[in-house]
Enzyme design. Structure first.
Site, PDB file in Angstrom:
ATOM      1  N   SER A 116       2.708 -17.322  -7.460  1.00  0.00           N
ATOM      2  CA  SER A 116       4.136 -17.594  -7.350  1.00  0.00           C
ATOM      3  C   SER A 116       4.782 -17.712  -8.738  1.00  0.00           C
ATOM      4  CB  SER A 116       4.366 -18.835  -6.488  1.00  0.00           C
ATOM      5  OG  SER A 116       5.522 -18.655  -5.686  1.00  0.00           O
ATOM      6  N   LYS A 141      29.987 -29.658   1.560  1.00  0.00           N
ATOM      7  CA  LYS A 141      29.619 -30.798   0.734  1.00  0.00           C
ATOM      8  C   LYS A 141      28.390 -31.529   1.248  1.00  0.00           C
ATOM      9  CE  LYS A 141      30.506 -33.198  -2.933  1.00  0.00           C
ATOM     10  NZ  LYS A 141      30.394 -32.549  -4.244  1.00  0.00           N
TER      11      LYS A 141
END
Length: 305
Positions: free
Chosen positions: A152, A204
């Site tokens: 990765s 939000k």
């Protein structure tokens, strides 16, 4: 020195953000973090920050034979730090870049080696470091020795190097992205906690752990994952000169030994010890130096791997 880890801050770096990391890395961090967040284990965790809280040592390892070695070990994070108790070590993109810069500016260093053993880590900062490595390999050869995992984010970094060397049992790949969302609403209900959140702006409160994910939050998280995946695959394609469809075709699989070379994810086979010996031999001093001195320099380099 060390200090107690800010667990809420650490959780913020683990959950709800994309990672270039293996499944095993995610699970190992959660096994330590989650019980503490739930108050099930009060044992202290400490984070080593080096000589002091405001700076870290950027000195790479040098073998005295024209080769500088940079360890790329453990979980990779954007900045500083090393968990030393009851977890695994951390290394930062910031620190690796500082070490790389030191070696690039050292006229006595002819080749740089990344000694890699990592299952990956954070998305943030990984691309920037890999691009810096890719650009810097025009100045000096930068070789990645996989000793013994480069998965990765660690492979993202390795792929930017001039050459990748793997052994028969070392692995590369896991070219993918993973993100986990921790939803605590049922546990909070069971212990009598209730969070009421007030916000303005549709996005939000996306990904709040105190309630199930909304469709909007899910779609935006997937878009974030897709963007990070595109960055990873296109970068490997560029660095390695591999068709991007072939990179995507790996489907985040792990490749070991000769299979890694056959897939174009590595360049040659060698055990780590022999690899560093061969690199050091290219830059040995003049023939006037005694063979005993040469062996001593090589042994010193090997000890630092």
């Amino acid at each position: 020195m060390s200090k107690l880890i800010n667990l809420p801050h650490l959780a913020d770096q683990v959950f709800g953000v994309p990672h270039y990391a293996t499944r095993q890395i995610m699970d190992s961090v959660k096994s330590i973090l989650v019980p503490r967040l739930q108050g099930m284990n009060a044992a202290p965790m400490e984070m080593a920050l080096g000589p002091n809280d405001s700076q870290e040592t950027n000195e790479p390892q040098q073998g005295g034979v024209g080769v500088g070695v940079i360890p790329v070990h453990g979980i990779l994070v954007p900045r500083r730090g090393q968990i030393v108790n009851m977890c695994t070590e951390l290394n930062s993109y910031e620190r690796i870049r500082g070490q790389l810069t030191t070696l690039l500016n050292d006229p006595g260093i002819k080749e740089i080696v990344l000694d890699i053993n990592s299952g990956g880590g954070a998305v943030s900062g990984c691309k920037e470091l890999a691009d810096y490595i890719y650009q810097s390999r025009n100045a000096k050869p930068i070789t990645a020795i996989v000793n013994f995992s480069a998965f990765s984010a660690a492979y993202f970094i390795a792929s930017a190097c001039s050459k990748i060397i793997v052994s028969e049992t070392s692995g590369v790949g896991s070219i993918g992205v993973i993100l986990e969302h921790m939803e605590l609403s049922k546990w909070e209900e069971s212990v009598g906690l209730k969070f009421t959140t007030f916000s303005r702006g549709d996005n939000k409160n996306n990904g709040s752990p105190h309630e199930p994910l909304t469709e909007l939050a899910t779609s935006q998280i997937q878009a974030m994952i897709d963007g990070a995946y595109q960055t990873f695959t296109s970068s490997v394609s560029q660095y390695r000169g591999i068709d991007i469809d072939a990179v995507i075709g790996t489907q985040a699989a792990l490749y070991f030994g000769q299979n890694a070379v056959a897939a174009g994810l590595a360049d040659e086979m060698s055990d780590p010890q022999s690899a560093i010996n061969a690199i050091a031999a290219k830059y040995k001093p003049s023939s006037q130096q005694s063979s005993i001195q040469l062996r001593a320099a090589a042994m010193d380099q090997q000890a630092r791997m």
